[in-house]
Scaffold this motif. Structure first.
Motif, PDB file in Angstrom:
ATOM      1  N   VAL A  51       0.835  -1.206   0.000  1.00  0.00           N
ATOM      2  CA  VAL A  51       0.000   0.000   0.000  1.00  0.00           C
ATOM      3  C   VAL A  51       0.869   1.256   0.000  1.00  0.00           C
ATOM      4  O   VAL A  51       0.644   2.188  -0.791  1.00  0.00           O
ATOM      5  N   ILE A  52       1.866   1.286   0.884  1.00  0.00           N
ATOM      6  CA  ILE A  52       2.735   2.462   0.982  1.00  0.00           C
ATOM      7  C   ILE A  52       3.494   2.678  -0.321  1.00  0.00           C
ATOM      8  O   ILE A  52       3.570   3.795  -0.835  1.00  0.00           O
ATOM      9  N   THR A  53       4.037   1.597  -0.866  1.00  0.00           N
ATOM     10  CA  THR A  53       4.844   1.720  -2.075  1.00  0.00           C
ATOM     11  C   THR A  53       4.013   2.171  -3.262  1.00  0.00           C
ATOM     12  O   THR A  53       4.362   3.139  -3.947  1.00  0.00           O
ATOM     13  N   LEU A  54       2.909   1.487  -3.514  1.00  0.00           N
ATOM     14  CA  LEU A  54       2.070   1.857  -4.658  1.00  0.00           C
ATOM     15  C   LEU A  54       1.481   3.255  -4.491  1.00  0.00           C
ATOM     16  O   LEU A  54       1.426   4.037  -5.443  1.00  0.00           O
ATOM     17  N   GLY A  55       1.031   3.571  -3.261  1.00  0.00           N
ATOM     18  CA  GLY A  55       0.499   4.904  -3.023  1.00  0.00           C
ATOM     19  C   GLY A  55       1.546   5.980  -3.216  1.00  0.00           C
ATOM     20  O   GLY A  55       1.275   7.039  -3.802  1.00  0.00           O
ATOM     21  N   PHE A  56       2.758   5.713  -2.751  1.00  0.00           N
ATOM     22  CA  PHE A  56       3.841   6.680  -2.859  1.00  0.00           C
ATOM     23  C   PHE A  56       4.269   6.849  -4.315  1.00  0.00           C
ATOM     24  O   PHE A  56       4.530   7.967  -4.774  1.00  0.00           O
TER      25      PHE A  56
END
Length: 236
Positions: free
Chosen positions: A105-110
């Motif tokens: 989630v963090i990676t794709l969102g970022f």
């Protein structure tokens, strides 16, 4: 029909995980995109520079590299910080593990927050400035100007780009399988290896993504109609 050699439930669970990952990543990238676009259009030079550096670096580094960096490197940094905090006070015992789902989630969102930033920036610029000035002249506060005037109008310009970014995010969730998350791709790989029918189960995973894409197109069409209310279509 949907038993899939006994692996139907696992693939269904992987599909749910994929949808959850996609939606949460979309929400995070949406928020980051709004902040980034506001920063790029800000009068503060530091904010503009920071947003430009962010979008330039993120869009220049492959998604897979960022995924691995966040999953492995960030966990190491978190462990170092918690170890340092624990050393300050012996009775203090705190630890935090970055699980694959959170990392995804963090990676794709970022990552896609950078693309959303550019999408929103163009949409913000497309809204006539006179309408914003009129809203301020009526005494609206900045939040009300954004919610009642800017956001509804900029969404009709941003929707095509948002729809494209959503489709890319949905397909990019397949990357999280490399860090151990049991998404639909990981479930299909496990089923294929166990039954020696890898090609079949990979096709099943592809079909799942295709169905999700078709459903997404229906939702995007509904949103497009909603935000185009009151706008006269061009006569060809």
């Amino acid at each position: 029909m949907f038993n899939l050699a006994g692996y139907g439930p696992q693939i269904f669970a992987g599909t749910i995980t994929t949808v959850e990952l996609s939606v949460l990543s979309l929400l995070l990238s949406f928020v980051i995109g709004l902040i980034g676009a506001s920063a790029k259009l800000s009068k503060a030079r530091a904010a503009r520079v920071a947003a430009t550096v962010y979008t330039t670096i993120i869009r220049g580094v492959p998604d897979l590299v960022l995924m691995l960096l966040i999953f492995y490197s960030l966990q190491i940094w978190i462990n170092d910080i918690t170890d340092w905090l624990n050393s300050l006070q012996n009775s203090f015992d705190f630890g935090f593990d970055l699980d694959p789902f959170t990392s995804g989630v963090i990676t794709l969102g970022f990552i896609y927050g950078a693309y959303f930033t550019e999408t929103f920036r163009g949409a913000f610029l497309a809204v006539p400035k006179g309408q914003l000035e009129a809203a301020r002249a009526f005494g609206m506060k900045p939040f009300h100007v954004f919610r009642r005037v800017l956001f509804p109008q900029m969404m009709r310009y941003a929707l095509p780009g948002l729809g494209n970014n959503w489709q890319v995010i949905l397909k990019a969730t397949a990357l999280v399988s490399i860090i151990g998350l049991s998404d639909v791709v990981k479930a299909a790989q496990n089923a294929g290896q166990a039954t020696f029918r890898t090609f079949f189960f990979i096709c099943v995973a592809g079909a799942v993504y295709l169905v999700l894409t078709i459903i997404s197109n229906g939702v995007l069409l509904y949103l497009e109609r909603k935000y185009m209310i009151g706008v006269r279509k061009a006569v060809l």
